[in-house]
Design an enzyme around this catalytic site. Structure first.
Site, short mmCIF file in Angstrom:
data_model
loop_
_atom_site.label_atom_id
_atom_site.label_comp_id
_atom_site.label_asym_id
_atom_site.label_seq_id
_atom_site.Cartn_x
_atom_site.Cartn_y
_atom_site.Cartn_z
N THR A 121 37.36 45.68 14.57
CA THR A 121 37.94 44.93 13.41
C THR A 121 36.60 43.67 13.29
OG1 THR A 121 39.63 43.06 12.66
CG2 THR A 121 39.51 44.15 14.92
N ASP A 122 36.51 42.80 11.79
CA ASP A 122 35.92 41.30 12.14
C ASP A 122 36.73 40.69 13.07
OD1 ASP A 122 37.36 42.00 9.73
OD2 ASP A 122 36.14 40.67 8.61
N GLU A 123 37.88 41.18 13.38
CA GLU A 123 38.60 39.34 12.98
C GLU A 123 38.16 39.43 15.16
OE1 GLU A 123 42.41 39.58 12.07
OE2 GLU A 123 42.43 41.03 10.36
N TYR A 145 46.95 39.71 18.12
CA TYR A 145 46.16 41.09 17.44
C TYR A 145 44.53 40.92 18.01
CZ TYR A 145 44.00 44.14 13.80
OH TYR A 145 43.42 44.95 13.18
N LYS A 149 42.69 43.86 20.22
CA LYS A 149 41.66 44.29 19.26
C LYS A 149 40.37 44.38 20.42
CE LYS A 149 41.72 47.20 16.57
NZ LYS A 149 41.76 48.45 16.53
#
Ligand code: NAD
Ligand code: TYD
Length: 336
Positions: A121-123, A145, A149
């Site tokens: 994810t970009d997060e 989260y 990831k």
């Protein structure tokens, strides 16, 4: 091609399975999904007889082994995915997102696969104060989260370097579209508006997300399965950055509902202010998103308007307890 899709009963996974059946009628697809609160067999209703389905846990070796030994391509969508839940209960995030990915990678090490696609994810980059993150930017995850990831993302890379597992890592921006669980921002706003309920906006609502239609994401994944290089990471984005408050207002406007439904509530702790990706690497390979947010959002709103029978049962179940815990005191003390 024998394809294993983990997390295929969730939002992006189910859209991907439907997309892949259309694009590659010869693929033999099996979904492995634990059917957590976020997994829903109804997401696969129309294609259920064209795929294999196994209810199981990616963190459980005995669930994973027989399926990985019988596949050429593995796409790992399975994860706990909601930042707000990770703030309340991080256990399952660490277990599924990190340990589960490790179990899949271990199985992939034993059985030679054609590709292992790790959906990151970009997060993992954290908040973008200025500019946009490239694939070389340092990782700076700031909530449980994104930290889980990031762990999975780097573990996948390590299995490429150390064990030659043909891993491709993708880091996509915020997805929207049909079958997204109504606790996520866009479907929450749409379904609350349809029920004339307040739309909870964290803080000033000026946080920025880059939105991509889920089918553009699926198309990018399909492109990378064909053209991506093992060991490489690819950013995927819609290139459409908007403030949350703009999205909420657009939804209300489209549905003909009053702006007074917007409620500014206490902010999410550690809320990342902005996500932004540089997607030159994917563009150089020849992939570009097709859908404009304006059109995609209108279609998505229409989908939720027509599919009350899909989301109403979800919102009337254990969702109510979650909603009360997440928003109860926030809404009763909403900000001006
Ligand atoms: P989702 O929450 O809708 O679906 C997750 C699915 O994984 C569910 O079907 C759930 O039952 C399943 N699952 C959870 N734990 C499992 C386990 N231990 N074993 C097997 N299955 C399990 O999530 P989503 O929005 O579809 O996201 C899919 C993937 O894409 C995730 O890896 C997420 O991190 C990533 N991603 C999502 C977005 C987004 O905007 N939604 C953006 C970038 C990346
Ligand atoms: P979300 O869908 O949870 O995705 P993420 O946090 O992973 O980007 O939230 C999208 C944005 O919307 C994020 O900035 C948080 C905000 N948000 C609200 O303002 N209110 C809400 O009730 C929710 C769920 C999210």
């Amino acid at each position: 091609m024998r394809v294993l899709v983990t997390g295929g009963a969730g939002f992006i996974g189910s859209n991907f399975v439907r997309f892949a059946l259309e694009r590659h009628p010869d693929w033999r697809i099996t979904v492995l999904d634990k059917l957590t609160y976020a997994g829903n067999l109804a997401n696969l209703d129309d294609i259920r007889d064209r795929i294999g389905f196994v209810r199981g846990d990616i963190a459980n070796r005995s669930d994973v082994e027989p399926l990985v030994s019988d596949c050429d391509l593995l796409i790992n969508f399975a994860a706990e995915t909601h930042v707000d839940r990770s703030i309340l209960w991080a256990d399952d995030f660490v277990r599924t997102d990190i340990l589960g990915t490790y179990v899949l990678l271990e199985a992939a090490r034993q059985h030679r696969l054609h590709r292992f696609i790790q959906i990151s994810t970009d997060e993992v980059y954290g908040s973008a104060v200025t500019g946009s993150f490239t694939e070389e930017s340092p990782l700076n995850p700031r909530n449980p989260y994104s930290a889980s990831k990031a762990g999975a993302d780097r573990l996948a890379f390590a299995y490429f370097v150390t064990h030659n597992v043909p891993v491709i890592i993708t880091r996509c921006s915020n997805n929207y579209g049909p079958y997204q669980h109504p606790e996520k921002f866009i479907p929450l706003c749409i379904t609350n508006a349809l029920e004339d309920q307040p739309l909870p906006i964290y803080g000033d609502g000026r946080q920025v997300r880059d939105w991509i239609h889920v089918l553009d994401h699926c198309d990018a994944l399909d492109f990378l399965i064909a053209h991506g290089q093992p060991g490489e990471t690819y950013n995927i984005a819609g290139g459409q950055e908007h403030e949350n408050i703009h999205i909420a207002r657009t939804i209300l406007e489209t549905l003909g509902k009053p702006p007074s439904l917007i409620r500014h509530v206490a902010d999410r702790p550690g809320h990342d202010r902005r996500y932004s990706l540089n997607t030159d690497k994917l563009a150089r390979l020849g992939w570009h998103p097709q859908r404009q947010l304006q059109d995609g959002l209108r279609e998505t709103i229409e989908w939720y308007r027509r599919h009350r029978s899909w989301w109403q049962p979800i919102k009337s179940g254990p969702f109510r307890d979650y909603y009360k815990k997440q928003y109860g005191s926030r809404l009763s003390a909403s900000l001006p």
